[in-house]
Scaffold this motif. Structure first.
Motif, PDB file in Angstrom:
ATOM      1  N   LEU A 219     -15.106   2.875   7.553  1.00 26.14           N
ATOM      2  CA  LEU A 219     -14.177   2.529   8.795  1.00 26.14           C
ATOM      3  C   LEU A 219     -13.458   3.667   9.172  1.00 26.14           C
ATOM      4  N   SER A 220     -12.725   4.264   8.037  1.00 27.43           N
ATOM      5  CA  SER A 220     -12.063   5.644   8.547  1.00 27.43           C
ATOM      6  C   SER A 220     -11.033   5.870   7.179  1.00 27.43           C
ATOM      7  N   PRO A 221     -10.621   7.290   6.992  1.00 28.76           N
ATOM      8  CA  PRO A 221     -10.129   7.803   5.890  1.00 28.76           C
ATOM      9  C   PRO A 221      -8.780   6.813   5.337  1.00 28.76           C
ATOM     10  N   ALA A 222      -8.205   6.715   6.766  1.00 31.31           N
ATOM     11  CA  ALA A 222      -6.739   5.571   6.441  1.00 31.31           C
ATOM     12  C   ALA A 222      -6.971   4.428   5.733  1.00 31.31           C
ATOM     13  N   ALA A 223      -8.311   3.631   6.427  1.00 37.22           N
ATOM     14  CA  ALA A 223      -8.702   2.321   5.734  1.00 37.22           C
ATOM     15  C   ALA A 223      -8.995   2.643   4.168  1.00 37.22           C
ATOM     16  N   TRP A 224      -9.767   3.658   3.897  1.00 42.65           N
ATOM     17  CA  TRP A 224     -10.198   3.705   2.409  1.00 42.65           C
ATOM     18  C   TRP A 224      -8.997   3.920   1.567  1.00 42.65           C
ATOM     19  N   ARG A 225      -7.979   4.815   2.445  1.00 41.47           N
ATOM     20  CA  ARG A 225      -6.553   4.936   1.337  1.00 41.47           C
ATOM     21  C   ARG A 225      -5.730   3.799   1.187  1.00 41.47           C
ATOM     22  N   ALA A 226      -5.602   2.928   2.266  1.00 41.02           N
ATOM     23  CA  ALA A 226      -5.072   1.611   2.271  1.00 41.02           C
ATOM     24  C   ALA A 226      -5.394   0.683   1.516  1.00 41.02           C
ATOM     25  N   THR A 227      -6.868   0.663   0.952  1.00 40.15           N
ATOM     26  CA  THR A 227      -7.530  -0.358   0.234  1.00 40.15           C
ATOM     27  C   THR A 227      -7.491   0.252  -1.174  1.00 40.15           C
ATOM     28  N   ILE A 253      -6.785   9.994  -1.755  1.00 44.09           N
ATOM     29  CA  ILE A 253      -5.972  11.150  -0.438  1.00 44.09           C
ATOM     30  C   ILE A 253      -4.651  10.793   0.092  1.00 44.09           C
ATOM     31  N   ASP A 254      -3.792  11.692   0.428  1.00 36.55           N
ATOM     32  CA  ASP A 254      -2.603  11.195   1.189  1.00 36.55           C
ATOM     33  C   ASP A 254      -2.737  11.181   2.398  1.00 36.55           C
ATOM     34  N   ALA A 255      -1.817  11.007   3.306  1.00 37.80           N
ATOM     35  CA  ALA A 255      -1.900  10.730   4.779  1.00 37.80           C
ATOM     36  C   ALA A 255      -2.427  11.613   5.413  1.00 37.80           C
ATOM     37  N   SER A 256      -2.489  12.965   5.067  1.00 35.17           N
ATOM     38  CA  SER A 256      -3.156  14.048   5.900  1.00 35.17           C
ATOM     39  C   SER A 256      -4.790  14.188   5.453  1.00 35.17           C
ATOM     40  N   THR A 311      -2.753  18.206 -11.326  1.00 39.21           N
ATOM     41  CA  THR A 311      -2.593  17.305 -10.525  1.00 39.21           C
ATOM     42  C   THR A 311      -2.585  17.793  -8.877  1.00 39.21           C
ATOM     43  N   PHE A 312      -2.593  16.802  -8.112  1.00 38.25           N
ATOM     44  CA  PHE A 312      -2.617  16.903  -6.565  1.00 38.25           C
ATOM     45  C   PHE A 312      -1.416  16.078  -6.075  1.00 38.25           C
ATOM     46  N   GLN A 313      -0.469  16.619  -5.640  1.00 35.93           N
ATOM     47  CA  GLN A 313       0.834  15.989  -5.002  1.00 35.93           C
ATOM     48  C   GLN A 313       1.506  16.728  -4.098  1.00 35.93           C
ATOM     49  N   ASP A 314       1.972  15.855  -3.078  1.00 31.74           N
ATOM     50  CA  ASP A 314       2.701  16.477  -2.019  1.00 31.74           C
ATOM     51  C   ASP A 314       2.117  17.629  -1.294  1.00 31.74           C
ATOM     52  N   GLY A 315       0.634  17.667  -1.213  1.00 33.37           N
ATOM     53  CA  GLY A 315      -0.068  18.465  -0.749  1.00 33.37           C
ATOM     54  C   GLY A 315      -0.282  19.769  -1.402  1.00 33.37           C
ATOM     55  N   ARG A 316       0.140  19.745  -2.583  1.00 35.64           N
ATOM     56  CA  ARG A 316      -0.057  20.941  -3.475  1.00 35.64           C
ATOM     57  C   ARG A 316      -1.086  20.814  -4.607  1.00 35.64           C
ATOM     58  N   MET A 329      -8.604  19.683   0.982  1.00 34.08           N
ATOM     59  CA  MET A 329      -8.779  18.687   2.047  1.00 34.08           C
ATOM     60  C   MET A 329     -10.071  17.966   1.792  1.00 34.08           C
ATOM     61  N   LEU A 330     -10.026  16.725   1.465  1.00 34.92           N
ATOM     62  CA  LEU A 330     -11.082  16.140   0.989  1.00 34.92           C
ATOM     63  C   LEU A 330     -11.472  15.140   2.410  1.00 34.92           C
ATOM     64  N   LEU A 331     -10.553  14.448   2.969  1.00 33.48           N
ATOM     65  CA  LEU A 331     -11.112  13.546   4.296  1.00 33.48           C
ATOM     66  C   LEU A 331      -9.892  13.481   5.311  1.00 33.48           C
ATOM     67  N   ALA A 332     -10.515  13.990   6.570  1.00 28.10           N
ATOM     68  CA  ALA A 332      -9.442  14.089   7.732  1.00 28.10           C
ATOM     69  C   ALA A 332      -9.845  12.865   8.570  1.00 28.10           C
ATOM     70  N   GLU A 333      -8.812  12.394   9.269  1.00 25.82           N
ATOM     71  CA  GLU A 333      -9.332  11.299  10.328  1.00 25.82           C
ATOM     72  C   GLU A 333      -9.998  11.956  11.392  1.00 25.82           C
ATOM     73  N   GLN A 334     -10.979  11.297  11.849  1.00 29.31           N
ATOM     74  CA  GLN A 334     -11.918  11.775  12.924  1.00 29.31           C
ATOM     75  C   GLN A 334     -11.060  11.700  14.402  1.00 29.31           C
ATOM     76  N   PRO A 335     -11.464  12.777  15.207  1.00 30.19           N
ATOM     77  CA  PRO A 335     -10.980  12.747  16.412  1.00 30.19           C
ATOM     78  C   PRO A 335     -11.592  11.571  17.314  1.00 30.19           C
ATOM     79  N   PRO A 336     -10.972  11.169  18.517  1.00 34.57           N
ATOM     80  CA  PRO A 336     -11.725  10.030  19.355  1.00 34.57           C
ATOM     81  C   PRO A 336     -13.041  10.523  19.780  1.00 34.57           C
ATOM     82  N   PRO A 337     -13.851   9.459  19.727  1.00 39.85           N
ATOM     83  CA  PRO A 337     -15.297   9.896  20.243  1.00 39.85           C
ATOM     84  C   PRO A 337     -15.193  10.434  21.526  1.00 39.85           C
TER      85      PRO A 337
END
Length: 341
Positions: A219-227, A253-256, A311-316, A329-337
């Protein structure tokens, strides 16, 4: 007409009917295969990818159905580009739910903000199967092959006698990758080609990692992170001529979209391993000196063995408290189609 002649006529007629029926099934299968490939391309384009290929070539009669697509390119504005000279898709007329994919010619992979690589796995094969209930399975076997940076003197290369990527049968939402039987080897530093290794430093090892939450990741990286999706490093063992490292732990992954998590690294003779990381470009000279000093002191205190946090924390990224730079950077949100597709 004699009785024997009648039998021969009937047998010939049945054989002709069987041949004609098989030909019709094969033609129908080829048509469905073409539609399936075209539907997959349309789906990827609708998802925002740029997928291109040359004219499909259909064949394989009489025993298999084969579609060959030349000059295949897949571009993702977030991740990068992948291309190869040919991809073939094969299935059996009597088992349309099972697909076999091959890309026997060298592949080119160029990730965003990373060096371009050439992948050469001529015997690699991917098998996908599904049933009427919606269950499916996937397994990719690389066979022997190598990956190297696409430049005359590659700084990094990876060679393996075989690796496997598969969906866990017990949990279809989990992907398992392993190179554990014969392992893999890497050359870092100048001299990354098989015929020119004198200037490089060799690393070898085994690996087994598990990616959970495939359904949410689709579905999305955000969904993967949230679950709570995770990349579980069950074991990654690295060895040089005189050093060893073993990594275990969980990464998300973090929010970015950058890596977030904690690994434990067990190191023997860490100075030699830091040298290999420096040769690979993973750390610069100043970081290598700081890291060597910190790990050497820890090794003295630990009797030659270090158990250090990675460790991977706070983007470092930090190893034993030493900052190594941005987390990968592992997964970034896809731009709109793109509406033009």
């Amino acid at each position: 007409m004699t009785l024997r002649g009648s039998y021969r006529t009937i047998a010939a007629g049945l054989a002709f009917l069987a041949f004609a029926a098989h030909a019709l099934v094969w033609r129908a299968g080829v048509a469905q295969l073409r539609l399936g490939v075209e539907a997959w391309v349309d789906d990827q384009r609708a998802a925002g990818l740029d997928v291109r290929h040359g004219p499909l070539r259909l064949g394989g009669y009489p025993f298999v159905l084969t579609a060959r697509a030349p000059d295949v390119t897949i571009r993702d504005g977030t991740l990068g580009d992948w291309s190869t000279d040919e991809v073939s898709v094969t299935l059996l007329p009597w088992a349309p739910g099972a697909l076999t994919l091959r890309a026997p010619k060298p592949q080119r992979l160029a990730l965003v903000d990373e060096a371009a690589w050439t992948l050469d796995f001529p015997k690699a094969v991917a098998r996908l199967a599904g049933d009427d209930a919606g269950a499916w399975s996937m397994q990719i076997d690389t066979g022997p092959g190598a990956a190297a940076e696409a430049r005359p003197r590659a700084a990094r290369s990876i060679r393996t006698d075989g690796a496997r990527l598969r969906v866990d049968v017990a949990d279809p939402t989990t992907l398992v990758a392993e190179a554990a039987s014969d392992g893999f080897s890497m050359i870092v530093g100048e001299g990354g080609r098989r015929d020119d290794q004198a200037g490089g430093r060799q690393l070898s090892g085994t690996a087994r990692v598990r990616l959970s939450g495939l359904d949410a990741l689709a579905l999305s990286p955000a969904a993967w992170r949230a679950t709570g999706g995770t990349l579980r490093v069950e074991s990654v063992a690295l060895r040089t001529e005189d050093a060893e490292a073993d990594l275990r732990g969980d990464v998300s992954i973090d929010a970015s979209g950058r890596a977030r998590g904690d690994l434990t690294v067990k190191l023997t003779n860490p100075g030699a391993l830091v040298g290999a990381l420096a040769d690979a470009g993973a750390v610069d000279d100043a970081q290598a000196q700081t890291l060597t000093a910190a790990l050497t002191l820890a090794a003295i205190a630990g009797g030659g063995v270090v158990n250090a946090p990675f460790t991977f924390q706070d983007g470092r990224t930090r190893l034993a408290g030493v900052d190594l730079g941005p987390a990968p950077m592992l997964l970034a949100e896809q731009p709109p189609p793109d509406a033009s597709f």
